[in-house]
Design a protein around this motif. Structure first.
Motif, mmCIF file in Angstrom:
data_model
loop_
_atom_site.group_PDB
_atom_site.id
_atom_site.type_symbol
_atom_site.label_atom_id
_atom_site.label_comp_id
_atom_site.label_asym_id
_atom_site.label_seq_id
_atom_site.Cartn_x
_atom_site.Cartn_y
_atom_site.Cartn_z
ATOM 1 N N ALA A 127 1.127 -1.199 0.116
ATOM 2 C CA ALA A 127 0.265 -0.117 0.037
ATOM 3 C C ALA A 127 0.878 1.252 -0.097
ATOM 4 O O ALA A 127 0.294 2.338 -0.669
ATOM 5 C CB ALA A 127 -1.051 0.047 1.189
ATOM 6 N N THR A 128 1.844 1.097 0.829
ATOM 7 C CA THR A 128 2.913 2.339 0.824
ATOM 8 C C THR A 128 3.644 2.728 -0.583
ATOM 9 O O THR A 128 3.443 4.100 -0.909
ATOM 10 C CB THR A 128 3.968 2.322 1.694
ATOM 11 N N ALA A 129 3.745 1.725 -1.341
ATOM 12 C CA ALA A 129 4.473 1.893 -2.623
ATOM 13 C C ALA A 129 3.284 2.165 -3.437
ATOM 14 O O ALA A 129 3.417 3.214 -4.224
ATOM 15 C CB ALA A 129 4.962 0.381 -3.070
ATOM 16 N N ASP A 130 1.920 1.654 -3.556
ATOM 17 C CA ASP A 130 0.856 2.185 -4.371
ATOM 18 C C ASP A 130 0.717 3.660 -4.393
ATOM 19 O O ASP A 130 0.051 4.125 -5.304
ATOM 20 C CB ASP A 130 -0.154 1.108 -4.072
ATOM 21 N N GLU A 131 0.779 4.128 -3.019
ATOM 22 C CA GLU A 131 0.298 5.423 -2.818
ATOM 23 C C GLU A 131 1.484 6.497 -2.955
ATOM 24 O O GLU A 131 1.210 7.515 -2.811
ATOM 25 C CB GLU A 131 0.067 5.588 -1.155
ATOM 26 N N GLY A 132 2.641 5.743 -3.449
ATOM 27 C CA GLY A 132 3.618 6.688 -3.744
ATOM 28 C C GLY A 132 4.207 7.484 -2.808
ATOM 29 O O GLY A 132 4.861 8.589 -2.858
ATOM 30 N N ARG A 133 4.641 6.704 -1.713
ATOM 31 C CA ARG A 133 5.194 7.148 -0.260
ATOM 32 C C ARG A 133 6.544 6.799 -0.207
ATOM 33 O O ARG A 133 7.047 7.245 0.937
ATOM 34 C CB ARG A 133 4.144 6.970 0.897
ATOM 35 N N LEU A 134 7.069 6.051 -1.219
ATOM 36 C CA LEU A 134 8.410 5.762 -0.767
ATOM 37 C C LEU A 134 9.500 6.701 -0.649
ATOM 38 O O LEU A 134 10.508 6.547 -0.053
ATOM 39 C CB LEU A 134 8.928 4.606 -1.676
ATOM 40 N N GLY A 135 9.083 7.920 -1.112
ATOM 41 C CA GLY A 135 10.396 9.036 -0.864
ATOM 42 C C GLY A 135 10.142 9.752 0.307
ATOM 43 O O GLY A 135 11.126 10.603 0.708
ATOM 44 N N GLU A 136 9.283 9.473 1.162
ATOM 45 C CA GLU A 136 9.314 10.030 2.516
ATOM 46 C C GLU A 136 10.503 9.649 3.517
ATOM 47 O O GLU A 136 10.774 8.367 3.222
ATOM 48 C CB GLU A 136 7.725 9.759 3.273
ATOM 49 N N GLU A 137 10.783 10.361 4.440
ATOM 50 C CA GLU A 137 11.898 10.172 5.215
ATOM 51 C C GLU A 137 11.696 8.626 5.734
ATOM 52 O O GLU A 137 10.829 8.483 6.690
ATOM 53 C CB GLU A 137 12.147 11.193 6.114
ATOM 54 N N GLY A 138 12.802 7.709 5.446
ATOM 55 C CA GLY A 138 12.671 6.589 6.261
ATOM 56 C C GLY A 138 11.727 5.354 5.934
ATOM 57 O O GLY A 138 11.931 4.322 6.247
ATOM 58 N N VAL A 139 10.878 5.558 5.128
ATOM 59 C CA VAL A 139 9.695 4.820 4.515
ATOM 60 C C VAL A 139 10.348 3.661 3.759
ATOM 61 O O VAL A 139 9.972 2.687 3.974
ATOM 62 C CB VAL A 139 8.403 5.629 3.740
ATOM 63 N N ALA A 140 11.071 3.807 2.925
ATOM 64 C CA ALA A 140 11.716 2.774 1.746
ATOM 65 C C ALA A 140 12.406 1.834 2.695
ATOM 66 O O ALA A 140 12.273 0.697 2.409
ATOM 67 C CB ALA A 140 12.615 3.360 0.910
ATOM 68 N N GLU A 141 13.306 2.204 3.856
ATOM 69 C CA GLU A 141 13.972 1.444 4.874
ATOM 70 C C GLU A 141 13.121 0.450 5.400
ATOM 71 O O GLU A 141 13.149 -0.460 5.852
ATOM 72 C CB GLU A 141 14.955 2.340 5.694
ATOM 73 N N ARG A 142 11.913 1.225 6.090
ATOM 74 C CA ARG A 142 10.656 0.435 6.793
ATOM 75 C C ARG A 142 10.222 -0.493 6.003
ATOM 76 O O ARG A 142 9.990 -1.509 6.330
ATOM 77 C CB ARG A 142 9.858 1.605 7.399
ATOM 78 N N CYS A 143 9.834 -0.331 4.621
ATOM 79 C CA CYS A 143 9.407 -1.204 3.695
ATOM 80 C C CYS A 143 10.225 -2.374 3.763
ATOM 81 O O CYS A 143 9.731 -3.761 3.885
ATOM 82 C CB CYS A 143 9.193 -0.808 2.633
ATOM 83 N N HIS A 144 11.609 -2.158 3.375
ATOM 84 C CA HIS A 144 12.463 -3.430 3.273
ATOM 85 C C HIS A 144 12.439 -4.098 4.650
ATOM 86 O O HIS A 144 12.630 -5.338 4.738
ATOM 87 C CB HIS A 144 13.883 -2.735 3.355
ATOM 88 N N ARG A 145 12.659 -3.318 5.871
ATOM 89 C CA ARG A 145 12.463 -4.150 7.226
ATOM 90 C C ARG A 145 11.309 -5.010 7.182
ATOM 91 O O ARG A 145 11.447 -6.125 7.885
ATOM 92 C CB ARG A 145 12.564 -3.017 8.316
#
Length: 373
Positions: free
Chosen positions: A292-310
């Motif tokens: 959902a985070t990726a579909d909403e285009g939010r991966l550029g927010e601070e630390g969000v991409a790292e949280r998704c990987h985690r």
């Protein structure tokens, strides 16, 4: 996504899930997917689900692909692995220049792409108009029925702007059958070989652009997602499906009237079942948030991409633990070569060992954002 047709079509997806599940035992024994499973996966739309921006792709979302792959995985983790890679390799093709995209997808949305970044002894020589490519690439799942391959010039290194990914058609590569493993036997992840193939410049791109999500043209949120933020979904979704399959098998096991020593352990087995069911649900929630985070285009927010990987790697740890718990419940019966539980157990452990699913590097990447050095 308003106004587009729903993906996937429930009918072909259900057929693919039933076909893959029905063939799973034979596929495991043979070390390859049955031909009708391969065709059913293609008919369900996996090759073109994440196709490049434009007409070739079905316009699927990360959430939809994750659910569809997991549905296949309930019956056969190897088939789900191929389905997932077809979709995600189609996403990678969006990083090619427009002329390269058109050539790769000339056959239409049924084009089957494979990939490998595990380069071994590769030589990529610049020549007039492009490159001459030779080498071998390991662990190329689905190479036996591929139309195109996306192959790196060297093992990827973060920030290295010299590493390219080349699109090579099936008449320019062969394969050696090197895949013989404990689990995920039917993925056919053999070694791909190229001998002095010419690759025009428009059929390559920089790996680091894919890592960062830097597309050459207008980008959808699906295609512009940084690789490390969503790559875990590729390999976690088949494991999620397999864990659900294990839960179903144990539910059937516990539904039989017990006798002898098994009767005394009935309550503990039911508790283990409930705990595993909760763990699978928890892992699904983590993966759903990533999608959902990726579909909403939010991966550029601070630390969000790292949280998704985690979250992707943590979900896999939870799923592997849940399947271990369920495997224990089935006892000696579940270890029989004729029983689906031992195949699921082997598949989940094999899939969970993938480099993209290791929690430690994901955890360190996540904490670098939060904690002082």
């Amino acid at each position: 996504m308003t106004g587009r047709a729903a993906w996937p079509d429930a009918g072909p997806l259900g057929t693919a899930a039933d076909t893959a599940g029905g063939n799973a035992m034979d596929a495991d024994a043979a070390g390859r997917l049955a031909a009708d499973t391969v065709e059913a996966l293609a008919a369900a739309g996996f090759p073109g689900g994440f196709g490049p921006p434009g007409e070739a792709g079905a316009g699927a979302t990360f959430g939809e692909v994750t659910k569809a792959v997991a549905a296949i995985g309930e019956g056969c983790a190897s088939a789900a692995w191929i389905a997932s890679l077809w979709a995600y390799n189609g996403r990678f093709s969006a990083y090619l220049p427009a002329e390269g995209q058109q050539e790769v997808w000339a056959k239409g949305p049924d084009t089957r792409l494979v990939s490998s970044m595990v380069a071994a002894g590769v030589e990529a020589e610049p020549v007039d108009g492009g490159w001459t490519l030779s080498g071998t690439w390991l662990y190329v799942s689905g190479v036996e029925f591929a139309d195109w391959a996306l192959l790196s010039s060297a093992p990827p290194r973060e920030g290295d702007r010299s590493i390219r990914v080349f699109a090579v058609p099936k008449d320019s590569f062969t394969h050696r059958e090197t895949w013989s493993t404990l689990g995920m036997r039917a993925t056919g992840s053999h070694t791909l070989v190229v001998d002095r193939a010419f690759v025009p410049e428009y059929r390559c791109f920089l790996w680091d652009d894919m890592r960062q999500g830097n597309l050459p043209g207008p980008a959808s949120t699906v295609h512009a997602a940084p690789l490390f933020a969503v790559n875990g979904l590729t390999f976690a979704a088949p494991i999620l499906g397999a864990a659900r399959g294990a839960l179903d098998l144990v539910g059937q096991h516990l539904g039989r009237q017990p006798s002898g020593a098994r009767a005394a352990a009935r309550e503990s087995s039911r508790i283990a079942f409930a705990r595993a069911a909760g763990e699978i649900d928890a892992a699904e929630l983590l993966l759903s948030r990533v999608a959902a985070t990726a579909d909403e285009g939010r991966l550029g927010e601070e630390g969000v991409a790292e949280r998704c990987h985690r979250d992707s790697t943590l979900a896999v740890e939870i799923l592997v633990g849940a399947v271990d718990r369920l495997f224990h419940v089935t006892g000696t019966r579940g270890q029989a070569t004729s029983h689906g539980m031992q195949r699921i157990w082997r598949d989940v452990h094999a899939a969970g060992s993938h480099a993209a699913l290791q929690f430690e590097p994901a955890a360190l990447g996540y904490t670098r954002r939060l904690l002082p050095a």
